[in-house]
Scaffold this active site. Structure first.
Site, PDB file in Angstrom:
ATOM      1  N   LYS A 191       0.845  -1.198   0.000  1.00  0.00           N
ATOM      2  CA  LYS A 191       0.000   0.000   0.000  1.00  0.00           C
ATOM      3  C   LYS A 191       0.874   1.239   0.000  1.00  0.00           C
ATOM      4  O   LYS A 191       1.708   1.423   0.887  1.00  0.00           O
ATOM      5  CB  LYS A 191      -0.922   0.052   1.219  1.00  0.00           C
ATOM      6  N   GLU A 267       9.822   0.944  10.690  1.00  0.00           N
ATOM      7  CA  GLU A 267      10.771   2.050  10.568  1.00  0.00           C
ATOM      8  C   GLU A 267       9.959   3.309  10.841  1.00  0.00           C
ATOM      9  O   GLU A 267       9.129   3.708  10.031  1.00  0.00           O
ATOM     10  CB  GLU A 267      11.402   2.036   9.166  1.00  0.00           C
ATOM     11  N   CYS A 301      12.633  10.950   8.240  1.00  0.00           N
ATOM     12  CA  CYS A 301      12.509  10.398   9.591  1.00  0.00           C
ATOM     13  C   CYS A 301      13.824  10.529  10.343  1.00  0.00           C
ATOM     14  O   CYS A 301      13.844  10.597  11.559  1.00  0.00           O
ATOM     15  CB  CYS A 301      12.057   8.949   9.527  1.00  0.00           C
ATOM     16  N   GLU A 398       8.867  15.242  16.770  1.00  0.00           N
ATOM     17  CA  GLU A 398       9.263  15.257  15.365  1.00  0.00           C
ATOM     18  C   GLU A 398       8.437  16.313  14.623  1.00  0.00           C
ATOM     19  O   GLU A 398       7.209  16.252  14.614  1.00  0.00           O
ATOM     20  CB  GLU A 398       8.999  13.869  14.779  1.00  0.00           C
TER      21      GLU A 398
HETATM   22  P1  ADP Z   1       2.780  10.154   8.119  1.00  0.00           P
HETATM   23  O1  ADP Z   1       2.521  10.885   9.403  1.00  0.00           O
HETATM   24  O2  ADP Z   1       4.168  10.203   7.635  1.00  0.00           O
HETATM   25  O3  ADP Z   1       1.734  10.363   7.061  1.00  0.00           O
HETATM   26  P2  ADP Z   1       1.541   7.674   8.781  1.00  0.00           P
HETATM   27  O4  ADP Z   1       2.067   6.734   9.787  1.00  0.00           O
HETATM   28  O5  ADP Z   1       0.257   8.357   9.025  1.00  0.00           O
HETATM   29  O6  ADP Z   1       2.722   8.648   8.549  1.00  0.00           O
HETATM   30  O7  ADP Z   1       1.430   6.972   7.354  1.00  0.00           O
HETATM   31  C1  ADP Z   1       2.339   6.034   6.856  1.00  0.00           C
HETATM   32  C2  ADP Z   1       1.573   4.968   6.095  1.00  0.00           C
HETATM   33  O8  ADP Z   1       0.716   4.305   7.015  1.00  0.00           O
HETATM   34  C3  ADP Z   1       0.667   5.493   4.987  1.00  0.00           C
HETATM   35  O9  ADP Z   1       0.684   4.595   3.910  1.00  0.00           O
HETATM   36  C4  ADP Z   1      -0.692   5.518   5.654  1.00  0.00           C
HETATM   37  O10 ADP Z   1      -1.764   5.437   4.761  1.00  0.00           O
HETATM   38  C5  ADP Z   1      -0.611   4.287   6.518  1.00  0.00           C
HETATM   39  N1  ADP Z   1      -1.550   4.266   7.655  1.00  0.00           N
HETATM   40  C6  ADP Z   1      -2.084   5.300   8.341  1.00  0.00           C
HETATM   41  N2  ADP Z   1      -2.928   4.882   9.299  1.00  0.00           N
HETATM   42  C7  ADP Z   1      -2.960   3.527   9.220  1.00  0.00           C
HETATM   43  C8  ADP Z   1      -3.655   2.492   9.935  1.00  0.00           C
HETATM   44  N3  ADP Z   1      -4.500   2.771  10.924  1.00  0.00           N
HETATM   45  N4  ADP Z   1      -3.425   1.208   9.584  1.00  0.00           N
HETATM   46  C9  ADP Z   1      -2.560   0.905   8.595  1.00  0.00           C
HETATM   47  N5  ADP Z   1      -1.885   1.824   7.885  1.00  0.00           N
HETATM   48  C10 ADP Z   1      -2.069   3.123   8.176  1.00  0.00           C
END
Ligand code: ADP
Length: 499
Positions: A191, A267, A301, A398
């Site tokens: 994804k 990560e 990061c 961060e």
């Molecule tokens: P950022 O703050 O850098 O956007 P996230 O952790 O929100 O970081 O997003 C990183 C990835 O995790 C993206 O692909 C996002 O769609 C996905 N993501 C966000 N929330 C969830 C969740 N509840 N379960 C699985 N994947 C998620």
């Protein structure tokens, strides 16, 4: 910033966006729901394209394809050399299409085109050649055991890998995750981040052009709580690899544990110290610490987001760091010479501006920047805070934006203690001419990477990953293979031992 203002006008990159569907079982298909979501150009805040929005049903379809490709398909049964050749062919295709793929990457993410074209896209090709090299060198051991047994270990692919990647380095994160998983013979459901779905779809197409069998790599564009959550909790996904925030890292770990206990590599976030010692060449220290923080609009990061400067050089350093930030060329990422484009999204823009406000409220000294750049797009002026204290929010959390926090220290033991007093442990920068100090700091800092007199060196062979709440597991290098392999012990009784 007069130079920057003059090159702020948006350029129209010549590219037609043709790949916007989900990649499942070797075909580009609509989402089962028929839904689509817009991906936004961070330079103009306008829609680039509408992309198929995958959710649980699409993840189920993708997992089915990946299981079939693993169980019946040719992939894990092909010779490692054949798999290796496909990865090499893909790297060649990346090189051939580098203008197109770099354009997509910069359009979707806002990062300077020169950075995409000359650094990141070549690095993607390099990573796939590196993993292609590993594919036919993965093997187990012959183990001496007590008794009359012949013991060997087989290093087998785990099965279907679920991979969830972020928006700050869409193509590189694709390569870090897909490269080792394929080299080891796994199949994948990936994804992408909802902010940057485009470049991975082109990469997926090129992998199939290179000969990847259908169902081996499935790409589901979509949102975290729907498509991402479906991957993390899927009963038929055998391994999860996630890059993103620490907060979501906890959510996906929990989902993995509560479903089928799939192993997870994470990560996550960071708040990396960059330590400059008293003997440093100040001009060089300014330049490297500037790069360590501002690279990729501050959206790394591992960004060197806590700049510790020895008190004896602090004032001169500060003056020069300010001059460097003022010189930083902000503007349209498709203009030559631009160092900094827009932030990824409206949400991130406001989050960063919130931290800047907080820094001022808590008494840090705003040296330069602190405001929007231009009238349109998510641009922020390179910002520096000085005299930042340990308890201030901007030195703890961060920010993920172009905000450098500079703080003063007196002694090495003091700076070690302060640098380690963080829940994160991703990386650190050390800038010094003293070999003893370099050795002391490299060993004392509780982080996954220490860059000494350099920063952000991301060679394919160098492992990367975090201590503490920055995650666990290592990507890149030989270490990344462990994430995608099972070890099977085969113990055979020896009927007539010769001795
Ligand atoms: P950022 O703050 O850098 O956007 P996230 O952790 O929100 O970081 O997003 C990183 C990835 O995790 C993206 O692909 C996002 O769609 C996905 N993501 C966000 N929330 C969830 C969740 N509840 N379960 C699985 N994947 C998620």
């Amino acid at each position: 910033s007069t130079v920057a203002e003059s090159i702020h006008e948006p350029v129209k990159p010549s590219i037609s966006i043709s790949l916007t569907k989900l990649l499942i079982d070797g075909k580009f298909v609509d989402a089962a729901s028929g839904k689509r979501f817009p991906t936004i150009d961070p330079r103009t805040e306008e829609v680039i394209a509408h992309v198929a929005e995958g959710d649980e049903e699409d993840v189920n379809r993708a997992v089915k394809a990946a299981c079939k490709a693993f169980d019946k398909g040719p992939w894990p049964k092909m010779t490692a050399y054949e798999r290796s050749k496909i990865l090499i062919r893909f790297a060649d295709l990346i090189d051939e299409h580098s203008d197109e793929i770099a354009t997509l990457e910069s359009l979707d993410s806002g990062k300077p085109y020169e950075q995409s074209r000359n650094i990141e896209v070549p690095m993607v090709a390099r990573l796939f050649r590196y993993y292609a090299g590993w594919a036919d060198k993965i093997h187990g051991l012959t183990v001496p055991a007590d008794g009359a047994y012949s013991v060997q270990t087989l290093h087998e692919p785990i099965g279907v890998a679920g991979q969830i990647i972020p928006w700050n380095f869409p193509l590189l994160m694709f390569a870090w995750k897909v490269g080792p998983a394929l080299a080891c013979g796994n199949t994948i459901v990936l994804k992408t981040a909802e902010q940057t779905p485009l470049s991975a779809l082109l990469a997926g197409k090129l992998l199939h052009d290179a000969g990847l069998p259908e169902g081996v790599l499935n790409i589901v564009s979509g949102f975290g709580p729907t498509a991402g959550a479906a991957i993390a909790s899927h009963m038929d996904i055998d391994k999860l690899a996630f890059t993103g925030s620490t907060e979501v890292g906890k959510i996906v770990s929990r989902a993995a544990a509560e479903s089928n206990l799939k192993p997870v590599t994470l990560e996550l976030g960071g708040k990396s110290p960059f330590i400059i010692t008293e003997d440093s060449d100040i001009d060089q220290a300014v330049e490297l610490s500037h790069f360590a923080l501002f690279f990729n609009q501050g959206q790394c990061c591992c960004a060197g987001s806590r700049t510790y400067v020895h008190e004896s050089i602090y004032d001169e350093f500060l003056e020069k760091a300010k001059a460097r930030a003022l010189k930083r060329v902000v503007g349209d990422p498709f203009q030559n010479g631009v160092e900094q484009g827009p932030q990824i999204s409206d949400e991130q823009f406001h989050k960063i501006m919130g931290y800047i406000k907080k820094g001022q409220e808590e008494g840090a000294k705003l040296v330069t920047g602190g405001e929007r750049f231009g009238r349109k797009g998510y641009y922020i002026k390179p910002t520096i805070f000085a005299d930042v204290q340990d308890e201030m929010t901007i030195l703890k959390e961060e920010i993920f934006g172009p905000v450098q926090s500079i703080t003063k220290y007196k002694t090495i033991p003091e700076v070690i203690q302060r640098a380690n007093a963080s829940p994160y442990g991703l990386a650190a920068g050390v800038f010094t001419k003293n070999i003893d100090t370099a050795n002391t700091l490299s060993r004392a800092l509780r982080v996954g990477t220490v860059w000494v007199n350099c920063f952000d060196v991301f060679d394919a062979a160098i492992p990367f990953g975090g201590y503490k709440m920055s995650g666990h597991g290592r990507e890149k290098g030989v270490y990344s293979l462990n994430n995608y392999l099972q070890v099977k012990a085969v113990v055979t009784s020896i009927k007539d031992p010769a001795w």
